[in-house]
Every structure is written in C-alpha cells, then in structure tokens.
Design a protein around this motif. Structure first.
Motif, PDB file in Angstrom:
ATOM      1  N   MET A   1       0.722  -0.862   0.077  1.00 43.77           N
ATOM      2  CA  MET A   1       0.374  -0.451  -0.374  1.00 43.77           C
ATOM      3  C   MET A   1       0.839   1.062  -0.081  1.00 43.77           C
ATOM      4  O   MET A   1       1.971   1.306   1.037  1.00 43.77           O
ATOM      5  N   THR A   2       0.388   1.762  -0.965  1.00 47.89           N
ATOM      6  CA  THR A   2       1.019   3.427  -0.556  1.00 47.89           C
ATOM      7  C   THR A   2       0.256   5.016  -0.772  1.00 47.89           C
ATOM      8  O   THR A   2      -0.434   4.310  -0.911  1.00 47.89           O
ATOM      9  N   GLU A   3       0.980   5.958   0.402  1.00 46.14           N
ATOM     10  CA  GLU A   3       0.015   6.954   0.841  1.00 46.14           C
ATOM     11  C   GLU A   3       0.548   8.471   0.541  1.00 46.14           C
ATOM     12  O   GLU A   3       1.753   8.516   0.193  1.00 46.14           O
ATOM     13  N   TYR A   4      -0.321   8.627  -0.556  1.00 46.89           N
ATOM     14  CA  TYR A   4      -0.133  10.115  -0.524  1.00 46.89           C
ATOM     15  C   TYR A   4      -0.976  10.497  -0.237  1.00 46.89           C
ATOM     16  O   TYR A   4      -2.186  10.395   0.748  1.00 46.89           O
ATOM     17  N   GLU A   5      -1.395  12.651  -0.143  1.00 45.76           N
ATOM     18  CA  GLU A   5      -1.406  13.338   0.275  1.00 45.76           C
ATOM     19  C   GLU A   5      -1.717  14.051  -0.774  1.00 45.76           C
ATOM     20  O   GLU A   5      -0.635  14.990  -1.633  1.00 45.76           O
ATOM     21  N   VAL A   6      -2.515  14.817  -1.052  1.00 45.00           N
ATOM     22  CA  VAL A   6      -3.427  15.674  -2.027  1.00 45.00           C
ATOM     23  C   VAL A   6      -4.093  16.889  -0.774  1.00 45.00           C
ATOM     24  O   VAL A   6      -4.914  16.900  -0.745  1.00 45.00           O
ATOM     25  N   ARG A   7      -3.065  18.183  -1.335  1.00 43.47           N
ATOM     26  CA  ARG A   7      -3.825  19.380  -0.483  1.00 43.47           C
ATOM     27  C   ARG A   7      -3.513  20.562  -1.945  1.00 43.47           C
ATOM     28  O   ARG A   7      -2.647  20.796  -2.260  1.00 43.47           O
ATOM     29  N   PRO A   8      -4.388  21.531  -1.239  1.00 43.24           N
ATOM     30  CA  PRO A   8      -4.078  22.847  -2.394  1.00 43.24           C
ATOM     31  C   PRO A   8      -2.688  23.501  -1.989  1.00 43.24           C
ATOM     32  O   PRO A   8      -2.193  22.900  -0.854  1.00 43.24           O
ATOM     33  N   ALA A   9      -2.367  24.364  -2.773  1.00 45.43           N
ATOM     34  CA  ALA A   9      -1.341  24.702  -2.280  1.00 45.43           C
ATOM     35  C   ALA A   9      -1.403  25.785  -1.261  1.00 45.43           C
ATOM     36  O   ALA A   9      -2.851  26.756  -1.624  1.00 45.43           O
ATOM     37  N   PRO A  10      -0.593  26.768  -1.034  1.00 43.22           N
ATOM     38  CA  PRO A  10      -0.640  27.654  -0.024  1.00 43.22           C
ATOM     39  C   PRO A  10      -1.373  28.869  -0.741  1.00 43.22           C
ATOM     40  O   PRO A  10      -0.580  29.288  -1.756  1.00 43.22           O
ATOM     41  N   GLY A  11      -2.403  29.482  -0.211  1.00 40.69           N
ATOM     42  CA  GLY A  11      -3.480  30.644  -1.193  1.00 40.69           C
ATOM     43  C   GLY A  11      -3.449  30.214  -2.433  1.00 40.69           C
ATOM     44  O   GLY A  11      -3.819  31.049  -3.108  1.00 40.69           O
ATOM     45  N   SER A  12      -4.099  29.257  -2.892  1.00 41.34           N
ATOM     46  CA  SER A  12      -3.939  29.214  -3.686  1.00 41.34           C
ATOM     47  C   SER A  12      -5.657  28.997  -4.507  1.00 41.34           C
ATOM     48  O   SER A  12      -6.516  29.042  -5.147  1.00 41.34           O
ATOM     49  N   ALA A  13      -6.089  28.633  -2.906  1.00 43.70           N
ATOM     50  CA  ALA A  13      -7.820  28.732  -3.063  1.00 43.70           C
ATOM     51  C   ALA A  13      -8.582  28.938  -1.561  1.00 43.70           C
ATOM     52  O   ALA A  13      -8.559  28.843  -0.940  1.00 43.70           O
ATOM     53  N   GLU A  14      -9.473  29.396  -2.148  1.00 41.89           N
ATOM     54  CA  GLU A  14     -10.343  29.789  -0.990  1.00 41.89           C
ATOM     55  C   GLU A  14     -11.327  29.033  -1.035  1.00 41.89           C
ATOM     56  O   GLU A  14     -11.522  29.334   0.376  1.00 41.89           O
ATOM     57  N   ASP A  15     -11.654  28.233  -1.498  1.00 42.90           N
ATOM     58  CA  ASP A  15     -13.146  27.002  -1.057  1.00 42.90           C
ATOM     59  C   ASP A  15     -11.797  25.849  -1.078  1.00 42.90           C
ATOM     60  O   ASP A  15     -12.256  24.845  -1.499  1.00 42.90           O
ATOM     61  N   ALA A  16     -11.424  26.063  -0.656  1.00 47.63           N
ATOM     62  CA  ALA A  16     -10.262  24.234  -0.358  1.00 47.63           C
ATOM     63  C   ALA A  16     -10.734  23.205  -0.548  1.00 47.63           C
ATOM     64  O   ALA A  16     -10.750  22.448  -0.844  1.00 47.63           O
ATOM     65  N   GLU A  17     -11.968  23.318   0.615  1.00 47.92           N
ATOM     66  CA  GLU A  17     -13.089  22.105   1.525  1.00 47.92           C
ATOM     67  C   GLU A  17     -13.480  21.859  -0.272  1.00 47.92           C
ATOM     68  O   GLU A  17     -13.785  20.678  -0.084  1.00 47.92           O
ATOM     69  N   GLU A  18     -14.279  22.411  -0.695  1.00 46.66           N
ATOM     70  CA  GLU A  18     -15.141  22.174  -1.603  1.00 46.66           C
ATOM     71  C   GLU A  18     -14.234  21.476  -2.836  1.00 46.66           C
ATOM     72  O   GLU A  18     -14.808  21.072  -3.112  1.00 46.66           O
ATOM     73  N   HIS A  19     -13.467  22.000  -2.647  1.00 46.99           N
ATOM     74  CA  HIS A  19     -12.179  21.325  -3.944  1.00 46.99           C
ATOM     75  C   HIS A  19     -11.869  20.328  -3.551  1.00 46.99           C
ATOM     76  O   HIS A  19     -12.290  19.656  -4.856  1.00 46.99           O
ATOM     77  N   LEU A  20     -12.046  19.655  -2.449  1.00 39.42           N
ATOM     78  CA  LEU A  20     -11.705  18.685  -1.852  1.00 39.42           C
ATOM     79  C   LEU A  20     -12.481  17.977  -2.065  1.00 39.42           C
ATOM     80  O   LEU A  20     -11.769  16.788  -2.160  1.00 39.42           O
ATOM     81  N   ARG A  21     -13.696  18.099  -1.983  1.00 40.36           N
ATOM     82  CA  ARG A  21     -14.515  16.961  -1.516  1.00 40.36           C
ATOM     83  C   ARG A  21     -15.190  17.057  -3.097  1.00 40.36           C
ATOM     84  O   ARG A  21     -15.306  15.833  -3.444  1.00 40.36           O
ATOM     85  N   SER A  22     -14.460  17.267  -4.043  1.00 35.20           N
ATOM     86  CA  SER A  22     -15.475  17.874  -5.595  1.00 35.20           C
ATOM     87  C   SER A  22     -13.458  16.450  -5.900  1.00 35.20           C
ATOM     88  O   SER A  22     -14.011  15.210  -6.802  1.00 35.20           O
ATOM     89  N   LEU A  23     -12.604  16.869  -5.516  1.00 37.08           N
ATOM     90  CA  LEU A  23     -11.892  15.984  -5.677  1.00 37.08           C
ATOM     91  C   LEU A  23     -11.538  14.805  -5.261  1.00 37.08           C
ATOM     92  O   LEU A  23     -12.270  13.155  -6.303  1.00 37.08           O
ATOM     93  N   LEU A  24     -12.625  14.504  -4.602  1.00 36.99           N
ATOM     94  CA  LEU A  24     -12.631  12.667  -3.993  1.00 36.99           C
ATOM     95  C   LEU A  24     -13.407  12.776  -4.831  1.00 36.99           C
ATOM     96  O   LEU A  24     -13.384  11.520  -4.816  1.00 36.99           O
ATOM     97  N   ARG A  25     -14.983  12.702  -4.631  1.00 36.75           N
ATOM     98  CA  ARG A  25     -16.079  12.317  -5.602  1.00 36.75           C
ATOM     99  C   ARG A  25     -15.549  11.779  -7.127  1.00 36.75           C
ATOM    100  O   ARG A  25     -15.257  10.971  -7.653  1.00 36.75           O
ATOM    101  N   TRP A  26     -14.584  12.819  -7.763  1.00 29.38           N
ATOM    102  CA  TRP A  26     -14.019  12.335  -9.078  1.00 29.38           C
ATOM    103  C   TRP A  26     -12.654  11.132  -8.636  1.00 29.38           C
ATOM    104  O   TRP A  26     -12.952  10.341  -9.444  1.00 29.38           O
TER     105      TRP A  26
END
Length: 135
Positions: A1-26
């Motif tokens: 098993m390999t673990e990764y983390e994906v997060r918005p770069a600092p200052g790149s998104a106001e709606d970080a949680e919304e973007h991450l929820r979209s990525l998770l669904r994708w």
C-alpha cells in the motif's frame, strides 16, 4: 500500500474544502483507478477544543499495490484541468512533495517527471535499509 496526500497549495484556493470534496468524488468515480485507491478527507493537525479548527484541508489516499502512481497522478491532473477555478495542488508521498500548478498541461514527459519524483521516497527508503532490490 502506498500513501499519498493531495492538498491545495498555500494561498491557491479560497474554497479549499469544496475543491477537495470535488477531487474526492472524482477519484472515487474514476473508472481508470478501478477502485484501487481509498480516499478520505482529513486535516493534518487535530483541532483543539478552544479552536474551530482549520477544516478539512487534504485528501489522504491509500493506493493498492496494483495501482500505478502514474494512474493516480493522471487522474488528479485531469480533475485539475477540468475545473474552471482549480487550485494549484501539492501531492505528497512520504517526504517528497510535487507541486502541480494551475493551467499547465501535463504531457508525457511532465507526467513521467512527477511520477519519478514521487518514487524517490521508495529508492531512499531502500538505500537506508540496505536493500539493493535483489532477491
């Protein structure tokens, strides 16, 4: 098993949680990943009881052994390219971080560079443990 983390770069998104929820669904709906990845939203630091917390600010991914890093990275890049206001992203595996800026298309060479960088952690771990990859 390999673990990764994906997060918005600092200052790149106001709606970080919304973007991450979209990525998770994708990622969960991407047939090319063939359910070879488990993804969850999380926060890297626990919030205190006096603090409202920072919210959910990263997607934690656990990829099965049959899933290539290239497939996972390609899916993340497809999601990013398909969003109107996609944030710049940081993909982390172990101690290695790769920045995925917005608006840059990833050709085969760029994808190869990203996957190679994310694989650096494996080679470093093998060297530290003295594993030369032979049986």
């Amino acid at each position: 098993m390999t673990e990764y983390e994906v997060r918005p770069a600092p200052g790149s998104a106001e709606d970080a949680e919304e973007h991450l929820r979209s990525l998770l669904r994708w990622l969960k709906e991407d047939e090319s990943l063939d359910h070879g990845v488990r993804a969850t939203l999380s926060s890297p630091t626990p919030s205190s009881t006096e603090d409202m917390g920072t919210g959910l600010d990263l997607v934690a991914l656990i990829a099965g052994s049959g899933l290539s890093a290239a497939s996972l990275v390609f899916s993340v890049l497809e999601w990013q390219a398909g969003r109107r206001r996609a944030p710049a992203l940081i993909v982390r595996r172990g101690s290695v971080e790769v920045h995925l800026p917005v608006g840059r298309s990833a050709d085969d060479e760029e994808l190869r560079r990203i996957v190679t960088a994310l694989g650096e952690d494996d080679r470093q771990s093998q060297e530290l443990e003295g594993d030369d990859g032979t049986a």
